[in-house]
Design a protein around this motif. Structure first.
Motif, mmCIF file in Angstrom:
data_model
loop_
_atom_site.group_PDB
_atom_site.id
_atom_site.type_symbol
_atom_site.label_atom_id
_atom_site.label_comp_id
_atom_site.label_asym_id
_atom_site.label_seq_id
_atom_site.Cartn_x
_atom_site.Cartn_y
_atom_site.Cartn_z
ATOM 1 N N MET A 1 0.871 -1.168 0.000
ATOM 2 C CA MET A 1 0.000 0.000 0.000
ATOM 3 C C MET A 1 0.913 1.224 0.000
ATOM 4 O O MET A 1 1.912 1.237 0.713
ATOM 5 C CB MET A 1 -0.876 0.036 1.251
ATOM 6 N N GLU A 2 0.573 2.201 -0.788
ATOM 7 C CA GLU A 2 1.368 3.434 -0.863
ATOM 8 C C GLU A 2 0.542 4.574 -0.284
ATOM 9 O O GLU A 2 -0.671 4.626 -0.469
ATOM 10 C CB GLU A 2 1.692 3.720 -2.326
ATOM 11 N N PHE A 3 1.212 5.470 0.429
ATOM 12 C CA PHE A 3 0.532 6.718 0.773
ATOM 13 C C PHE A 3 1.350 7.870 0.240
ATOM 14 O O PHE A 3 2.556 7.794 0.107
ATOM 15 C CB PHE A 3 0.183 6.840 2.255
ATOM 16 N N ARG A 4 0.620 8.936 -0.095
ATOM 17 C CA ARG A 4 1.232 10.102 -0.734
ATOM 18 C C ARG A 4 0.666 11.376 -0.131
ATOM 19 O O ARG A 4 -0.388 11.379 0.477
ATOM 20 C CB ARG A 4 0.926 10.098 -2.240
ATOM 21 N N MET A 5 1.386 12.436 -0.366
ATOM 22 C CA MET A 5 0.946 13.794 -0.045
ATOM 23 C C MET A 5 0.526 13.950 1.415
ATOM 24 O O MET A 5 -0.398 14.707 1.714
ATOM 25 C CB MET A 5 -0.170 14.236 -0.985
ATOM 26 N N LEU B 1 6.315 4.699 0.548
ATOM 27 C CA LEU B 1 6.140 6.113 0.256
ATOM 28 C C LEU B 1 7.442 6.676 -0.280
ATOM 29 O O LEU B 1 8.498 6.058 -0.134
ATOM 30 C CB LEU B 1 5.747 6.886 1.520
ATOM 31 N N CYS B 2 7.365 7.843 -0.867
ATOM 32 C CA CYS B 2 8.568 8.614 -1.164
ATOM 33 C C CYS B 2 8.336 10.024 -0.652
ATOM 34 O O CYS B 2 7.208 10.408 -0.347
ATOM 35 C CB CYS B 2 8.951 8.593 -2.640
ATOM 36 N N PHE C 1 9.997 2.439 9.201
ATOM 37 C CA PHE C 1 10.246 2.505 7.762
ATOM 38 C C PHE C 1 11.749 2.495 7.520
ATOM 39 O O PHE C 1 12.522 3.051 8.300
ATOM 40 C CB PHE C 1 9.641 3.783 7.155
ATOM 41 N N VAL C 2 12.140 1.867 6.425
ATOM 42 C CA VAL C 2 13.548 1.768 6.059
ATOM 43 C C VAL C 2 13.722 2.387 4.672
ATOM 44 O O VAL C 2 12.951 2.095 3.747
ATOM 45 C CB VAL C 2 14.000 0.287 6.042
ATOM 46 N N ALA C 3 14.730 3.233 4.531
ATOM 47 C CA ALA C 3 15.027 3.829 3.229
ATOM 48 C C ALA C 3 15.620 2.758 2.314
ATOM 49 O O ALA C 3 16.346 1.877 2.770
ATOM 50 C CB ALA C 3 16.011 4.984 3.391
ATOM 51 N N PHE D 1 10.842 4.975 1.070
ATOM 52 C CA PHE D 1 10.793 4.322 2.378
ATOM 53 C C PHE D 1 9.777 3.178 2.311
ATOM 54 O O PHE D 1 8.744 3.289 1.652
ATOM 55 C CB PHE D 1 10.367 5.296 3.479
ATOM 56 N N ARG D 2 10.083 2.107 3.052
ATOM 57 C CA ARG D 2 9.195 0.946 3.091
ATOM 58 C C ARG D 2 9.144 0.398 4.512
ATOM 59 O O ARG D 2 10.172 0.337 5.196
ATOM 60 C CB ARG D 2 9.708 -0.141 2.155
ATOM 61 N N ARG D 3 7.965 0.014 4.923
ATOM 62 C CA ARG D 3 7.829 -0.662 6.213
ATOM 63 C C ARG D 3 7.069 -1.961 5.991
ATOM 64 O O ARG D 3 5.948 -1.951 5.494
ATOM 65 C CB ARG D 3 7.069 0.170 7.223
ATOM 66 N N ARG D 4 7.713 -3.029 6.340
ATOM 67 C CA ARG D 4 7.094 -4.351 6.280
ATOM 68 C C ARG D 4 6.100 -4.473 7.432
ATOM 69 O O ARG D 4 6.386 -4.044 8.538
ATOM 70 C CB ARG D 4 8.172 -5.409 6.388
ATOM 71 N N LEU D 5 4.935 -5.037 7.158
ATOM 72 C CA LEU D 5 3.933 -5.241 8.200
ATOM 73 C C LEU D 5 4.271 -6.498 8.973
ATOM 74 O O LEU D 5 4.894 -7.424 8.454
ATOM 75 C CB LEU D 5 2.537 -5.346 7.580
#
Length: 187
Positions: free
Chosen positions: A106-110, A145-146, A163-165, A182-186
């Protein structure tokens, strides 16, 4: 799963820190069309006040187009002291607004917090809500996300939330620049 109880606890902590500026706990909810003007303004204000962008920059038009975000994603807001204090949009792989999400992400933005409400735990409340939302979606393994390079306070928040870059997945826009991923594994 990051539980809604965890989000509620964080909201109470944020309200306690914000005493003197209001006492209501932040409440995350789906955005309504009536929220769109406030979302547009707070998003542009957050990007401009943080020195990340000028109001005349072309990307500001996208930040102001909340109707487009709502048509192609899930817009959520944090309500605080009767104001729409923050917002973000959720998107999934293959959707119009998705820039980074791969299968199972899932991505979140803004994500933006009204400058009047910054420093009160609002962004953390929203990030935790977004992670809980992802955790409830079957097949979702991670949140991605970015961000703008200049948003170092946001980067610190993301890292503190697990989150990890991953520079190999940075978003690179020709003629504009590189946006840290950035990404975070659930769990």
């Amino acid at each position: 799963m990051t539980g809604e109880a965890d989000v509620a606890v964080d909201a109470r902590e944020a309200a306690t820190r914000g005493r003197g500026r209001g006492t209501a706990a932040p409440r995350v909810r789906d955005a309504a069309p009536a929220d769109h003007p406030a979302i547009a303004e707070l998003t542009m204000a957050a990007y401009a006040a943080g020195g990340h962008m000028r109001r005349e920059d072309p990307y500001m038009r996208q930040l102001a187009d909340v109707a487009h975000r709502a048509e192609h994603g899930e817009v959520v807001v944090v309500e605080l002291d009767g104001d729409v204090a923050a917002s973000a949009v959720i998107t999934w792989p293959g959707e119009v607004l998705s820039e980074l999400a791969r299968e199972g992400e899932m991505e979140f933005r803004m994500l933006a917090v009204d400058p009047r409400h910054q420093g009160r735990g609002v962004a953390r409340t929203l990030v935790r809500h977004l992670m809980a939302r992802a955790d409830q979606a079957p097949g979702t393994e991670a949140v991605v996300l970015c961000s703008l390079r200049s948003m170092t306070a946001a980067h610190a928040l993301y890292r503190s939330e697990g989150f990890v870059a991953d520079p190999s997945r940075d978003l690179v826009v020709e003629g504009v620049g590189r946006f840290p991923f950035f990404r975070r594994r659930l769990a």
